[in-house]
Design a protein around this motif. Structure first.
Motif, PDB file in Angstrom:
ATOM      1  N   SER A 123       0.833  -1.211   0.000  1.00  0.00           N
ATOM      2  CA  SER A 123       0.000   0.000   0.000  1.00  0.00           C
ATOM      3  C   SER A 123       0.866   1.258   0.000  1.00  0.00           C
ATOM      4  O   SER A 123       2.033   1.239   0.376  1.00  0.00           O
ATOM      5  CB  SER A 123      -0.942   0.000   1.204  1.00  0.00           C
ATOM      6  OG  SER A 123      -0.210   0.384   2.351  1.00  0.00           O
ATOM      7  N   ARG A 124       0.245   2.339  -0.436  1.00  0.00           N
ATOM      8  CA  ARG A 124       0.960   3.588  -0.635  1.00  0.00           C
ATOM      9  C   ARG A 124       1.661   4.083   0.626  1.00  0.00           C
ATOM     10  O   ARG A 124       2.811   4.512   0.602  1.00  0.00           O
ATOM     11  CB  ARG A 124      -0.062   4.644  -1.082  1.00  0.00           C
ATOM     12  CG  ARG A 124       0.448   5.633  -2.079  1.00  0.00           C
ATOM     13  CD  ARG A 124      -0.675   6.587  -2.428  1.00  0.00           C
ATOM     14  NE  ARG A 124      -1.371   6.200  -3.641  1.00  0.00           N
ATOM     15  CZ  ARG A 124      -1.112   6.741  -4.842  1.00  0.00           C
ATOM     16  NH1 ARG A 124      -0.195   7.670  -4.974  1.00  0.00           N
ATOM     17  NH2 ARG A 124      -1.778   6.349  -5.900  1.00  0.00           N
ATOM     18  N   LYS A 125       0.942   3.995   1.749  1.00  0.00           N
ATOM     19  CA  LYS A 125       1.505   4.491   3.000  1.00  0.00           C
ATOM     20  C   LYS A 125       2.689   3.618   3.443  1.00  0.00           C
ATOM     21  O   LYS A 125       3.748   4.125   3.823  1.00  0.00           O
ATOM     22  CB  LYS A 125       0.417   4.504   4.081  1.00  0.00           C
ATOM     23  CG  LYS A 125       0.890   5.060   5.387  1.00  0.00           C
ATOM     24  CD  LYS A 125      -0.213   5.077   6.453  1.00  0.00           C
ATOM     25  CE  LYS A 125       0.381   5.427   7.808  1.00  0.00           C
ATOM     26  NZ  LYS A 125      -0.450   4.996   8.925  1.00  0.00           N
ATOM     27  N   GLN A 126       2.517   2.308   3.386  1.00  0.00           N
ATOM     28  CA  GLN A 126       3.591   1.408   3.815  1.00  0.00           C
ATOM     29  C   GLN A 126       4.802   1.537   2.885  1.00  0.00           C
ATOM     30  O   GLN A 126       5.955   1.477   3.333  1.00  0.00           O
ATOM     31  CB  GLN A 126       3.098  -0.044   3.860  1.00  0.00           C
ATOM     32  CG  GLN A 126       1.933  -0.263   4.814  1.00  0.00           C
ATOM     33  CD  GLN A 126       2.205   0.272   6.206  1.00  0.00           C
ATOM     34  OE1 GLN A 126       3.288   0.052   6.759  1.00  0.00           O
ATOM     35  NE2 GLN A 126       1.256   0.994   6.783  1.00  0.00           N
ATOM     36  N   HIS A 127       4.528   1.707   1.602  1.00  0.00           N
ATOM     37  CA  HIS A 127       5.584   1.929   0.627  1.00  0.00           C
ATOM     38  C   HIS A 127       6.401   3.169   1.005  1.00  0.00           C
ATOM     39  O   HIS A 127       7.640   3.148   1.017  1.00  0.00           O
ATOM     40  CB  HIS A 127       4.940   2.087  -0.762  1.00  0.00           C
ATOM     41  CG  HIS A 127       5.907   2.303  -1.875  1.00  0.00           C
ATOM     42  ND1 HIS A 127       6.236   3.568  -2.330  1.00  0.00           N
ATOM     43  CD2 HIS A 127       6.620   1.447  -2.629  1.00  0.00           C
ATOM     44  CE1 HIS A 127       7.102   3.456  -3.314  1.00  0.00           C
ATOM     45  NE2 HIS A 127       7.360   2.182  -3.522  1.00  0.00           N
ATOM     46  N   ALA A 128       5.702   4.242   1.356  1.00  0.00           N
ATOM     47  CA  ALA A 128       6.383   5.493   1.726  1.00  0.00           C
ATOM     48  C   ALA A 128       7.243   5.290   2.970  1.00  0.00           C
ATOM     49  O   ALA A 128       8.386   5.767   3.041  1.00  0.00           O
ATOM     50  CB  ALA A 128       5.351   6.606   1.958  1.00  0.00           C
TER      51      ALA A 128
END
Ligand code: 4AD
Ligand code: MG
Length: 430
Positions: A123-128
């Motif tokens: 997911s975008r947040k975990q990726h960041a």
């Protein structure tokens, strides 16, 4: 031309192909918006019904979340997107169709997400968060290399316990008892006597029955150790190092900080020097703030650390703790025998202690005495005493907890999101 999302800026108005997964999708009768991710980033692909063959549009409308694809498209500028670019899709090849991906765009509970950590990482947040973690690691190597430190790897399987014997993971080492390392420090002291300025970066283990947003059972620590450095020299390295990693993340992870909606104004002034307060004054400050329960000699809990940190807009060093609440190896204060030459660095915004460090005892007799007081088995520490027997020198070092640092810089609430596969009190899966 096969490229990655990270590189699309170099291919403006050109036709490219990316390997990607479908993160999300919106479509109407005439147009489909594909949120694509390839690990290097996220980008929107736009499929217009009138501009592609019928079967391509049909594919775009029917692809399921997390299916893997090759997407051929033209790169266009798109000022509204965080990346600044989008893809005008020409063709789609489905590599593998995913069915019923469990993590949908709706809200999920924490336990559900933790059970699906292997997928949640996409997911975008975990990726960041993982990109910021990576940047902190990269900047760590850059900082210590430029300062002339040598990277040394201490062992994970050990026979000694630097931080007290209650939180050790016990294992058998053939016929002997062994423990998973809770800190590489003692070995780093040996390395400093061989190489001068050294640092380690590796996993450490604490069998702590703590269930808080700051505790992991397995976490990664950066442990520098410097021969001929006093505690004063040690504090300077720490504030320069922490400033360097914060400024590196600000410089190289703008996109990720935006994704996390991090208030970066709070990070911009994280520059050395950092404020310092003695343990004695920290106790006074807490009494002024209405913490009547705490007395001189007590260790600080999370609410105390948060209250102290609130008085500063940078990380703050709390210096010279009582000897009774610190490990055996810390050098006594030259003018007082009730406190030691140490400091914990407390991050702002309630993120708590990110560094513990001290000057180390270099007098062999005093060290022996402290080890007896702490009932450490002499035979396991003979090698550690040898460091004081052959050319002992004043030396200092510290340990920075990577995950707490990632949590603070990323602005995430709980430490479990700062490591790919967290080991928590009741979690060993996945
Ligand atoms: O304060 P600690 O226990 O210090 C040491 O281990 C020293 N031997 C380090 C040294 O001087 N070389 O741990 C250092 C840091 C803490 O400040 C914290 O950031 C982190 O490690 N830490 C943890 N992080 C996550 N989960 C836990 N259970 C942690 N325990 C410590
Ligand atoms: Mg500590």
């Amino acid at each position: 031309m096969k490229v990655t999302i990270r590189e699309v800026a170099n291919y403006l108005d050109q036709e490219i192909t990316i390997g990607a997964w479908l993160a999300n999708k919106r479509s109407s009768g005439k147009i489909a918006f594909l949120q694509l991710r390839d690990g290097t980033g996220f980008i929107q692909g736009v499929v217009v019904k009138n501009e592609v063959p019928e079967e391509v549009f049909a594919k775009a409308k029917s692809i399921t979340q997390e299916s893997s694809l090759y997407v051929t498209a033209t790169v266009r500028k798109d000022e509204r997107s965080p990346l600044g670019y989008e893809l005008a899709v020409k063709d789609i090849e489905i590599i593998h169709e995913a069915t019923d991906y469990p993590i949908t765009p709706k809200e999920h509970g924490t336990e559900f997400l933790m059970d699906h950590r292997h997928l949640w990482l996409r997911s975008r947040k975990q990726h960041a968060i993982m990109k910021i973690r990576n940047e902190i690691i990269r900047a760590t190597y850059e900082f210590f290399n430029k300062e002339g430190f040598v990277k040394v790897d201490p062992p994970i399987l050990t026979g000694s316990a630097p931080e007290g014997t209650t939180e050790l993971f016990h294992t058998k080492y053939f016929d002997e008892d062994a423990y998973l390392s809770q800190s590489g420090q003692l070995y780093m002291e040996a390395a400093a006597m061989a190489l001068g300025k050294v640092f380690s970066f590796g996993p450490t283990f604490r069998a702590e029955k703590s269930k808080t947003r700051k505790h992991l059972i397995e976490f990664w620590m950066i442990e520098p150790e410097m021969a001929f450095y006093t505690q004063e020299d040690n504090l300077r390295v720490q504030e320069e190092y922490v400033s360097f990693i914060v400024q590196s993340v600000l410089e190289n992870c703008q996109l990720e900080l935006n994704t996390l909606e991090r208030d970066t104004s709070k990070l911009e002034n994280i520059k050395a020097p950092f404020p310092r307060i003695s343990y004695d004054d920290a106790i006074k400050l807490l009494h002024e703030k209405g913490f009547d329960d705490i007395e001189w000699g007590d260790d600080f809990g999370a609410p105390h650390e948060t209250a102290i940190a609130e008085s500063f807009d940078k990380p703050v060093f709390i210096m010279n703790y009582p000897v009774g609440i610190k490990p055996f190896y810390m050098q006594p204060h030259p003018d007082r025998d009730d406190v030691v030459l140490c400091a914990d660095l407390i991050a702002p915004e309630g993120y708590g202690e990110i560094i513990g460090g001290s000057e180390r005892i270099h007098d062999p007799e005093l060290l022996k005495q402290r080890m007896e007081e702490h009932k450490l088995p002499a035979e396991n520490y003979k090698w550690y005493l040898d460091l004081r027997k052959y050319g002992s020198v004043p030396h200092s070092g510290f340990g920075l907890g990577l995950e707490r640092t990632v949590a603070w810089i990323s602005g995430v609430d709980h430490i479990r999101e700062t490591i790919p596969f967290p080991r928590l009190l009741n979690r060993l899966y996945p």
